[in-house]
Design an enzyme around this catalytic site. Structure first.
Site, PDB file in Angstrom:
ATOM      1  N   LYS A  71      -5.501   1.651  -3.268  1.00  0.00           N
ATOM      2  CA  LYS A  71      -5.313   2.871  -2.632  1.00  0.00           C
ATOM      3  C   LYS A  71      -6.595   3.605  -2.912  1.00  0.00           C
ATOM      4  O   LYS A  71      -7.093   4.283  -1.823  1.00  0.00           O
ATOM      5  CB  LYS A  71      -4.317   3.518  -3.328  1.00  0.00           C
ATOM      6  CG  LYS A  71      -2.777   3.339  -2.827  1.00  0.00           C
ATOM      7  CD  LYS A  71      -1.866   4.321  -3.544  1.00  0.00           C
ATOM      8  CE  LYS A  71      -0.550   4.038  -3.228  1.00  0.00           C
ATOM      9  NZ  LYS A  71       0.381   5.021  -3.509  1.00  0.00           N
ATOM     10  N   ASN A  92      -2.855   5.909   1.349  1.00  0.00           N
ATOM     11  CA  ASN A  92      -1.814   4.795   1.608  1.00  0.00           C
ATOM     12  C   ASN A  92      -1.449   4.383   2.885  1.00  0.00           C
ATOM     13  O   ASN A  92      -0.500   3.557   3.025  1.00  0.00           O
ATOM     14  CB  ASN A  92      -0.478   5.325   0.647  1.00  0.00           C
ATOM     15  CG  ASN A  92       0.208   6.168   1.813  1.00  0.00           C
ATOM     16  OD1 ASN A  92      -0.225   7.143   2.462  1.00  0.00           O
ATOM     17  ND2 ASN A  92       1.707   6.312   1.372  1.00  0.00           N
ATOM     18  N   ASP A 105       1.945  10.092   0.804  1.00  0.00           N
ATOM     19  CA  ASP A 105       2.695  10.148  -0.398  1.00  0.00           C
ATOM     20  C   ASP A 105       2.965  11.627  -0.761  1.00  0.00           C
ATOM     21  O   ASP A 105       4.244  12.087  -1.041  1.00  0.00           O
ATOM     22  CB  ASP A 105       2.005   9.529  -1.899  1.00  0.00           C
ATOM     23  CG  ASP A 105       2.118   8.061  -1.864  1.00  0.00           C
ATOM     24  OD1 ASP A 105       3.144   7.486  -1.385  1.00  0.00           O
ATOM     25  OD2 ASP A 105       1.170   7.202  -2.504  1.00  0.00           O
TER      26      ASP A 105
END
Ligand SMILES: NC(=O)c1ccc[n+]([C@@H]2O[C@H](COP(=O)([O-])OP(=O)(O)OC[C@H]3O[C@@H](n4cnc5c(N)ncnc54)[C@H](OP(=O)(O)O)[C@@H]3O)[C@@H](O)[C@H]2O)c1
Length: 283
Positions: A71, A92, A105
């Site tokens: 990431k 992400n 996220d």
């Protein structure tokens, strides 16, 4: 699923990836909307990250989700970065149209919480100062939280994250403290966000970060852990009469955001949630 010569490929890169819940969730959404897409998972060794991104570009892959351990590292291989993803320092989701990175996220957690209450003007306590906490904290600030208090076992990490969020100028009040002081912070809090792995399978009987007697009825309690669905912390929240928000919702909404970035279409939330629940064996 009907894979044809013209099928658009999206997928997940990580290491490992075989236990991911994303393929069934996205493929159910593509089927429901009749979109000519397929989602597959690719196990990419950290040493192969650059060639994986270059190869995906050559193969005309449309989008990737990115998971551990790529990431942060993947950012150096992208052309553009969404503003908040840049602040978070982790990506992400990649859109190969412009090789741009996003972090869905944090917004996933916000959308999960906002099924129950608005984040704007709320006092939020965030437990944990790792990757999930970082993504969620910047989005809490972006969505207008009145204050964020970051609590962590390693207080230095909480202080550093609080400093970074504060420096973003998205929010005026960001504090930090030891997680051992959580009870004193919960009486004034509107929302508790737990980003520690406490209670995650197989450690389902862990001591939660807070017990029911530290919670009040107006508190919204979000646990990022989604396996089991009803964690020890969520059980305490229910016991206290507080409002629970389940980790599966974050998983759902981060996926829905990625879906919309890649396809430009509104994600079929109900279909994605049903697929996720079936995969996770949750009623
Ligand atoms: N629902 C979703 O879509 C979603 C998405 C992402 C992550 N998650 C979940 O969020 C959790 C955290 O992920 P992450 O990537 O942020 O992990 P991470 O970067 O490793 O951070 C973990 C954090 O939890 C704290 N912690 C760990 N064990 C603890 C303990 N026994 N007592 C108190 N604090 C403890 C750590 O504190 P120290 O700094 O003191 O070590 C650290 O702040 C995981 O359970 C993950 O499954 C859920």
């Amino acid at each position: 699923m009907n894979i044809k010569g013209s099928t658009n490929i999206v997928g997940l890169i990580g290491h490992p990836v075989e236990h991911s819940f994303s393929p069934p969730m996205h493929n159910a959404a593509f089927d429901a909307l009749g979109l000519n897409y397929a989602y597959v998972a690719f196990d990419v060794n950290p040493n192969d990250l650059q060639s994986a991104i270059e190869g995906a570009t050559s193969l005309n892959i449309k989008g990737f989700n990115v998971t551990i351990p790529h990431k942060i590292e993947v950012i150096r291989h992208l052309d553009e970065l969404d503003d908040v993803a840049g602040l978070i320092g982790a990506v992400n989701t990649i859109d190969f149209k412009n090789l741009k990175g996003y972090n869905t996220d944090g917004i996933g957690a916000i959308k999960a919480i906002e099924e129950v209450t608005q984040v704007k003007d709320k006092n939020v306590v965030v437990a944990g100062a790792g990757g999930a906490s970082r993504a969620i904290s910047f989005y809490l600030a972006k969505f207008g939280a009145a204050s964020i208090t970051i609590l962590n076992r390693n207080v230095k990490k909480a202080q550093m994250l609080a400093g970074d969020v504060s420096a973003s100028d998205l929010i005026d009040e960001v504090k930090s403290d030891s997680i051992s002081q959580i009870t004193s912070h919960l009486s004034d809090a509107d929302i508790l966000v737990d980003t520690t792995p406490l209670g995650m399978d197989p450690h389902i009987d862990d001591e939660p970060i807070a017990k029911a007697d530290a919670m009040h009825e107006d508190l919204v309690v979000f646990d990022a852990v989604y396996n089991p669905n009803e964690t020890v912390l969520i059980k305490e929240a229910i016991k206290a009469g507080a409002k629970p928000v389940y980790g599966i919702k974050m998983l759902l909404y981060q996926g829905a955001e990625s879906f919309e970035i890649w396809t430009g279409k509104k994600a079929p939330i109900d279909v994605m949630e049903k697929a996720l629940r079936e995969t996770l064996n949750i009623e």
